[in-house]
Design a protein around this motif. Sequence first.
Motif, PDB file in Angstrom:
ATOM      1  N   SER A  63       0.805  -1.210   0.000  1.00 31.38           N
ATOM      2  CA  SER A  63       0.000   0.000   0.000  1.00 31.38           C
ATOM      3  C   SER A  63       0.842   1.264   0.000  1.00 31.38           C
ATOM      4  CB  SER A  63      -0.944   0.001   1.209  1.00 31.38           C
ATOM      5  OG  SER A  63      -1.735   1.168   1.217  1.00 31.38           O
ATOM      6  N   GLN A  64       1.787   1.364   0.898  1.00 33.31           N
ATOM      7  CA  GLN A  64       2.593   2.593   0.972  1.00 33.31           C
ATOM      8  C   GLN A  64       3.401   2.793  -0.303  1.00 33.31           C
ATOM      9  OE1 GLN A  64       2.431   4.888   3.608  1.00 33.31           O
ATOM     10  NE2 GLN A  64       3.357   6.063   1.928  1.00 33.31           N
ATOM     11  N   THR A  65       3.939   1.708  -0.850  1.00 33.14           N
ATOM     12  CA  THR A  65       4.686   1.798  -2.103  1.00 33.14           C
ATOM     13  C   THR A  65       3.791   2.310  -3.221  1.00 33.14           C
ATOM     14  OG1 THR A  65       6.144  -0.019  -1.459  1.00 33.14           O
ATOM     15  CG2 THR A  65       6.013   0.492  -3.813  1.00 33.14           C
ATOM     16  N   ALA A  66       2.566   1.799  -3.287  1.00 34.36           N
ATOM     17  CA  ALA A  66       1.638   2.212  -4.335  1.00 34.36           C
ATOM     18  C   ALA A  66       1.343   3.704  -4.243  1.00 34.36           C
ATOM     19  CB  ALA A  66       0.341   1.409  -4.236  1.00 34.36           C
ATOM     20  N   TRP A  67       1.071   4.199  -3.039  1.00 39.30           N
ATOM     21  CA  TRP A  67       0.762   5.620  -2.896  1.00 39.30           C
ATOM     22  C   TRP A  67       1.990   6.484  -3.150  1.00 39.30           C
ATOM     23  CZ3 TRP A  67      -3.791   7.756  -3.067  1.00 39.30           C
ATOM     24  CH2 TRP A  67      -4.925   6.978  -2.792  1.00 39.30           C
ATOM     25  N   GLN A  81      -2.973   3.319 -16.307  1.00 41.21           N
ATOM     26  CA  GLN A  81      -1.955   3.192 -17.348  1.00 41.21           C
ATOM     27  C   GLN A  81      -0.565   3.455 -16.791  1.00 41.21           C
ATOM     28  OE1 GLN A  81      -2.458   2.057 -20.636  1.00 41.21           O
ATOM     29  NE2 GLN A  81      -0.261   1.835 -20.266  1.00 41.21           N
ATOM     30  N   ALA A  82      -0.450   4.388 -15.854  1.00 39.10           N
ATOM     31  CA  ALA A  82       0.843   4.640 -15.212  1.00 39.10           C
ATOM     32  C   ALA A  82       1.311   3.401 -14.455  1.00 39.10           C
ATOM     33  CB  ALA A  82       0.734   5.834 -14.270  1.00 39.10           C
ATOM     34  N   ILE A  83       0.386   2.707 -13.807  1.00 40.82           N
ATOM     35  CA  ILE A  83       0.728   1.457 -13.118  1.00 40.82           C
ATOM     36  C   ILE A  83       1.219   0.422 -14.118  1.00 40.82           C
ATOM     37  CG2 ILE A  83      -0.269  -0.509 -11.871  1.00 40.82           C
ATOM     38  CD1 ILE A  83      -2.116   1.535 -10.457  1.00 40.82           C
ATOM     39  N   CYS A  84       0.503   0.274 -15.230  1.00 44.38           N
ATOM     40  CA  CYS A  84       0.907  -0.711 -16.240  1.00 44.38           C
ATOM     41  C   CYS A  84       2.276  -0.374 -16.820  1.00 44.38           C
ATOM     42  CB  CYS A  84      -0.140  -0.791 -17.345  1.00 44.38           C
ATOM     43  SG  CYS A  84      -1.691  -1.565 -16.830  1.00 44.38           S
ATOM     44  N   ASP A  85       2.515   0.897 -17.088  1.00 43.27           N
ATOM     45  CA  ASP A  85       3.819   1.312 -17.623  1.00 43.27           C
ATOM     46  C   ASP A  85       4.930   0.947 -16.646  1.00 43.27           C
ATOM     47  OD1 ASP A  85       2.511   2.391 -19.816  1.00 43.27           O
ATOM     48  OD2 ASP A  85       2.595   4.458 -19.080  1.00 43.27           O
ATOM     49  N   TYR A  86       4.702   1.229 -15.385  1.00 37.51           N
ATOM     50  CA  TYR A  86       5.719   0.963 -14.363  1.00 37.51           C
ATOM     51  C   TYR A  86       5.991  -0.535 -14.248  1.00 37.51           C
ATOM     52  CZ  TYR A  86       7.976   0.708  -9.803  1.00 37.51           C
ATOM     53  OH  TYR A  86       8.852   0.429  -8.788  1.00 37.51           O
ATOM     54  N   VAL A  87       4.928  -1.339 -14.145  1.00 35.48           N
ATOM     55  CA  VAL A  87       5.095  -2.787 -13.994  1.00 35.48           C
ATOM     56  C   VAL A  87       5.755  -3.381 -15.233  1.00 35.48           C
ATOM     57  CG1 VAL A  87       3.848  -4.975 -13.764  1.00 35.48           C
ATOM     58  CG2 VAL A  87       3.187  -3.000 -12.372  1.00 35.48           C
ATOM     59  N   HIS A  88       5.327  -2.937 -16.407  1.00 33.14           N
ATOM     60  CA  HIS A  88       5.909  -3.429 -17.660  1.00 33.14           C
ATOM     61  C   HIS A  88       7.414  -3.171 -17.703  1.00 33.14           C
ATOM     62  CE1 HIS A  88       6.074  -4.427 -21.949  1.00 33.14           C
ATOM     63  NE2 HIS A  88       6.796  -3.338 -22.112  1.00 33.14           N
ATOM     64  N   ALA A 117       0.334  -5.410 -10.851  1.00 32.83           N
ATOM     65  CA  ALA A 117      -0.527  -4.305 -11.284  1.00 32.83           C
ATOM     66  C   ALA A 117      -1.865  -4.335 -10.540  1.00 32.83           C
ATOM     67  CB  ALA A 117      -0.743  -4.369 -12.788  1.00 32.83           C
ATOM     68  N   ILE A 118      -2.433  -5.525 -10.348  1.00 32.50           N
ATOM     69  CA  ILE A 118      -3.690  -5.654  -9.608  1.00 32.50           C
ATOM     70  C   ILE A 118      -3.514  -5.171  -8.178  1.00 32.50           C
ATOM     71  CG2 ILE A 118      -5.242  -7.370  -8.584  1.00 32.50           C
ATOM     72  CD1 ILE A 118      -4.906  -8.969 -11.231  1.00 32.50           C
ATOM     73  N   ALA A 119      -2.436  -5.584  -7.533  1.00 32.86           N
ATOM     74  CA  ALA A 119      -2.199  -5.174  -6.148  1.00 32.86           C
ATOM     75  C   ALA A 119      -2.078  -3.664  -6.043  1.00 32.86           C
ATOM     76  CB  ALA A 119      -0.938  -5.859  -5.616  1.00 32.86           C
ATOM     77  N   PHE A 120      -1.343  -3.034  -6.953  1.00 30.83           N
ATOM     78  CA  PHE A 120      -1.213  -1.577  -6.926  1.00 30.83           C
ATOM     79  C   PHE A 120      -2.571  -0.903  -7.106  1.00 30.83           C
ATOM     80  CE2 PHE A 120       3.496  -1.568  -8.393  1.00 30.83           C
ATOM     81  CZ  PHE A 120       3.934  -1.490  -7.079  1.00 30.83           C
ATOM     82  N   CYS A 121      -3.371  -1.396  -8.049  1.00 34.34           N
ATOM     83  CA  CYS A 121      -4.696  -0.814  -8.273  1.00 34.34           C
ATOM     84  C   CYS A 121      -5.546  -0.909  -7.009  1.00 34.34           C
ATOM     85  CB  CYS A 121      -5.403  -1.523  -9.426  1.00 34.34           C
ATOM     86  SG  CYS A 121      -4.796  -1.102 -11.083  1.00 34.34           S
ATOM     87  N   ARG A 122      -5.576  -2.068  -6.397  1.00 37.34           N
ATOM     88  CA  ARG A 122      -6.399  -2.240  -5.199  1.00 37.34           C
ATOM     89  C   ARG A 122      -5.914  -1.336  -4.070  1.00 37.34           C
ATOM     90  NH1 ARG A 122      -6.744  -8.891  -5.164  1.00 37.34           N
ATOM     91  NH2 ARG A 122      -7.961  -9.088  -7.107  1.00 37.34           N
ATOM     92  N   CYS A 123      -4.600  -1.181  -3.951  1.00 33.85           N
ATOM     93  CA  CYS A 123      -4.061  -0.284  -2.922  1.00 33.85           C
ATOM     94  C   CYS A 123      -4.573   1.144  -3.108  1.00 33.85           C
ATOM     95  CB  CYS A 123      -2.537  -0.281  -2.964  1.00 33.85           C
ATOM     96  SG  CYS A 123      -1.752  -1.806  -2.397  1.00 33.85           S
ATOM     97  N   LEU A 124      -4.848   1.521  -4.352  1.00 31.87           N
ATOM     98  CA  LEU A 124      -5.300   2.863  -4.689  1.00 31.87           C
ATOM     99  C   LEU A 124      -6.825   2.925  -4.837  1.00 31.87           C
ATOM    100  CD1 LEU A 124      -2.466   3.513  -7.252  1.00 31.87           C
ATOM    101  CD2 LEU A 124      -2.678   4.601  -5.022  1.00 31.87           C
TER     102      LEU A 124
END
Length: 272
Positions: free
Chosen positions: A117-121, A135-142, A176-183
């Motif tokens: 969570s903290q990393t995502a924010w 899309q920013a999450i996908c770019d980062y994970v990719h 990417a799913i985990a980051f989205c859920r954190c946000l």
Amino acid sequence: MRIHVGCEMTYDFAHDTPVVAMLNVHASRFSDLEKPDYLLTVPAVPLEGYRDTFGNWCNRFVAPTGRFTLRTDTIVRDHGNWDMTDTAARQEAVQSLPAETLLYLLGSRYCETDRLSQTAWDLFGTTEPGWARVQAICDYVHDRIGFGYEHSRSTRTALDAFEERRGVCRDYAHLAIAFCRCLNIPARYCTGYISDIGLPPPHSPGDFAAWMEVYLGGRWHTFDPRNNSPRIGRILIAYGRDAADVPLTLTFGPNTLVNFTVTTQEAQPIAT
């Protein structure tokens, strides 16, 4: 457009073994099938079909001792367009989300929202909510994860993928799913067929693929952090919270996978 999809999986079983297989095209595409994609087995065994908690179609059976093969094959009619984009899709406040989406905000076996969570924010908290944020999450994970089949590991979680910076398509999807859920963005794990139709060669060997669907602007949208680009002929088999909910085969005993082939290719038009 007509797309030929199917698979063949051959196992050696040490003894009679209960199995659950999730290999049929998702119900949302049933009307697009030119023929039923029945699950066939060699040798033939009785199959019992049922829908799981998420509405995915499953078959359960007992595989006999020895060599055993699973096979599906069908033609799917497809519009032939690239994955849709909707850059205006907005993120909804949690209190406005439909109740059935709330499950996809929670942590799960492979998506440790509490630890990310903290990393995502820190990474995405200043991005524009909605499509741009996802899309920013996908770019980062990719960019962060290096792909390689030799990196596949069934125990790798989203946090592991973040720290190890390597994996396969399911690892991209989990992170990417985990980051989205954190946000506070509902996100669910999808598995199915992805074709190379419309892409220049060389094409990769056939395989099943993982991506995610994200709830924005009142509906689910497809995002693919592994490829991070639209595709033609993306055909869903199943979705759930993460890969633990949608294994292609779930075997309740020792076995060895000795052959695995997946077909996803454009079929010739029907002659008129």
